[in-house]
Design a protein around this motif. Structure first.
Motif, mmCIF file in Angstrom:
data_model
loop_
_atom_site.group_PDB
_atom_site.id
_atom_site.type_symbol
_atom_site.label_atom_id
_atom_site.label_comp_id
_atom_site.label_asym_id
_atom_site.label_seq_id
_atom_site.Cartn_x
_atom_site.Cartn_y
_atom_site.Cartn_z
ATOM 1 N N ASP A 163 43.631 -32.911 7.709
ATOM 2 C CA ASP A 163 43.388 -33.992 8.679
ATOM 3 C C ASP A 163 43.120 -35.314 7.953
ATOM 4 O OD1 ASP A 163 40.753 -33.920 7.806
ATOM 5 O OD2 ASP A 163 39.977 -32.977 9.612
ATOM 6 N N VAL A 164 42.742 -36.329 8.691
ATOM 7 C CA VAL A 164 42.527 -37.674 8.150
ATOM 8 C C VAL A 164 41.475 -37.672 7.035
ATOM 9 C CG1 VAL A 164 41.956 -40.058 8.756
ATOM 10 C CG2 VAL A 164 43.058 -38.595 10.424
ATOM 11 N N SER A 165 40.485 -36.785 7.144
ATOM 12 C CA SER A 165 39.408 -36.725 6.149
ATOM 13 C C SER A 165 39.734 -35.806 4.980
ATOM 14 C CB SER A 165 38.119 -36.236 6.817
ATOM 15 O OG SER A 165 37.768 -37.098 7.878
ATOM 16 N N GLY A 166 40.921 -35.188 4.994
ATOM 17 C CA GLY A 166 41.302 -34.272 3.920
ATOM 18 C C GLY A 166 40.810 -32.855 4.127
ATOM 19 N N ASN A 167 40.305 -32.542 5.327
ATOM 20 C CA ASN A 167 39.843 -31.190 5.645
ATOM 21 C C ASN A 167 41.011 -30.341 6.126
ATOM 22 O OD1 ASN A 167 37.050 -31.861 5.228
ATOM 23 N ND2 ASN A 167 37.117 -32.917 7.184
ATOM 24 N N GLN A 168 40.983 -29.054 5.772
ATOM 25 C CA GLN A 168 42.025 -28.150 6.248
ATOM 26 C C GLN A 168 41.926 -28.012 7.757
ATOM 27 O OE1 GLN A 168 41.925 -24.488 4.027
ATOM 28 N NE2 GLN A 168 42.656 -25.476 2.161
ATOM 29 N N LYS A 169 43.079 -28.114 8.435
ATOM 30 C CA LYS A 169 43.066 -28.146 9.896
ATOM 31 C C LYS A 169 43.879 -27.009 10.501
ATOM 32 C CE LYS A 169 41.579 -30.501 13.426
ATOM 33 N NZ LYS A 169 40.223 -30.518 13.771
ATOM 34 N N CYS A 170 45.196 -27.078 10.463
ATOM 35 C CA CYS A 170 46.058 -26.129 11.167
ATOM 36 C C CYS A 170 46.780 -25.222 10.177
ATOM 37 C CB CYS A 170 47.099 -26.879 11.993
ATOM 38 S SG CYS A 170 46.378 -27.923 13.257
ATOM 39 N N VAL A 171 46.742 -23.922 10.463
ATOM 40 C CA VAL A 171 47.412 -22.935 9.613
ATOM 41 C C VAL A 171 48.870 -22.813 10.036
ATOM 42 C CG1 VAL A 171 47.442 -20.514 8.890
ATOM 43 C CG2 VAL A 171 45.263 -21.668 9.281
ATOM 44 N N GLY A 172 49.762 -22.785 9.044
ATOM 45 C CA GLY A 172 51.188 -22.642 9.312
ATOM 46 C C GLY A 172 51.627 -21.186 9.260
ATOM 47 N N ILE A 173 52.896 -20.971 9.004
ATOM 48 C CA ILE A 173 53.456 -19.624 8.956
ATOM 49 C C ILE A 173 53.035 -18.943 7.659
ATOM 50 C CG2 ILE A 173 55.583 -18.278 8.902
ATOM 51 C CD1 ILE A 173 56.854 -20.554 10.568
ATOM 52 N N ILE A 174 52.377 -17.808 7.792
ATOM 53 C CA ILE A 174 51.842 -17.066 6.647
ATOM 54 C C ILE A 174 52.959 -16.261 5.994
ATOM 55 C CG2 ILE A 174 50.232 -15.230 6.003
ATOM 56 C CD1 ILE A 174 48.437 -16.236 8.318
ATOM 57 N N ASP A 175 52.936 -16.201 4.658
ATOM 58 C CA ASP A 175 53.925 -15.437 3.904
ATOM 59 C C ASP A 175 53.183 -14.482 2.973
ATOM 60 O OD1 ASP A 175 56.355 -14.531 3.026
ATOM 61 O OD2 ASP A 175 56.931 -16.389 2.022
ATOM 62 N N THR A 176 53.844 -13.391 2.591
ATOM 63 C CA THR A 176 53.233 -12.398 1.721
ATOM 64 C C THR A 176 54.121 -12.159 0.506
ATOM 65 O OG1 THR A 176 52.210 -11.303 3.627
ATOM 66 C CG2 THR A 176 52.350 -10.032 1.602
ATOM 67 N N VAL A 177 53.496 -12.114 -0.663
ATOM 68 C CA VAL A 177 54.197 -11.791 -1.904
ATOM 69 C C VAL A 177 53.632 -10.467 -2.404
ATOM 70 C CG1 VAL A 177 54.627 -12.488 -4.291
ATOM 71 C CG2 VAL A 177 54.538 -14.216 -2.479
ATOM 72 N N GLU A 178 54.526 -9.511 -2.694
ATOM 73 C CA GLU A 178 54.119 -8.210 -3.218
ATOM 74 C C GLU A 178 54.315 -8.199 -4.731
ATOM 75 O OE1 GLU A 178 56.497 -5.249 -1.285
ATOM 76 O OE2 GLU A 178 55.451 -5.468 0.615
ATOM 77 N N VAL A 179 53.271 -7.797 -5.458
ATOM 78 C CA VAL A 179 53.363 -7.674 -6.912
ATOM 79 C C VAL A 179 52.968 -6.254 -7.284
ATOM 80 C CG1 VAL A 179 52.489 -8.483 -9.137
ATOM 81 C CG2 VAL A 179 52.790 -10.108 -7.252
ATOM 82 N N TRP A 180 53.922 -5.514 -7.847
ATOM 83 C CA TRP A 180 53.642 -4.157 -8.313
ATOM 84 C C TRP A 180 53.165 -4.241 -9.753
ATOM 85 C CZ3 TRP A 180 53.350 0.152 -5.481
ATOM 86 C CH2 TRP A 180 53.903 0.102 -4.195
ATOM 87 N N VAL A 181 52.050 -3.585 -10.037
ATOM 88 C CA VAL A 181 51.461 -3.612 -11.371
ATOM 89 C C VAL A 181 51.641 -2.227 -11.990
ATOM 90 C CG1 VAL A 181 49.393 -4.114 -12.718
ATOM 91 C CG2 VAL A 181 49.754 -5.255 -10.515
ATOM 92 N N ASN A 182 52.424 -2.178 -13.068
ATOM 93 C CA ASN A 182 52.652 -0.905 -13.759
ATOM 94 C C ASN A 182 51.409 -0.513 -14.546
ATOM 95 O OD1 ASN A 182 55.314 -0.364 -12.953
ATOM 96 N ND2 ASN A 182 56.075 -1.865 -14.406
#
Length: 96
Positions: free
Chosen positions: A63-82
């Protein structure tokens, strides 16, 4: 009907790192990342099978004050750890 969202101060990203296996370490949640930020974490798996770490990335407008306001489309990244390789000494008498 449609609208274009224009953030006042830009966009940031929050990252929620998820894993329930005690063998995995090295992952962290992060907030306030910007587009040019890179996540580099040394993930360690002390178990004997590959394990999954999920990074759930949420973009948020500011927002105008630099505060987090609205959440957009969430994405997921999968990382497999051997698993971390281990050396197991072999007794010469047991070799075939």
């Amino acid at each position: 009907m449609s609208t274009v969202t224009v953030p006042y101060q830009g966009i940031e990203f929050n990252v929620d790192a998820q894993n329930n296996d005690p063998e995995i370490s090295g992952f962290t949640d992060r907030t306030g990342l910007i587009v040019s930020d890179i996540i580099t974490e040394p993930l360690t798996n002390t178990g004997d099978t590959a394990r999954l770490v999920l990074y759930i990335i949420s973009p948020v407008t500011l927002d105008v004050s630099g505060n987090q306001k609205c959440v957009g489309i969430i994405d997921t990244v999968e990382v497999w750890v051997n698993p971390t390789p281990r050396v197991i000494p072999v007794n010469d008498a047991t070799r075939i």
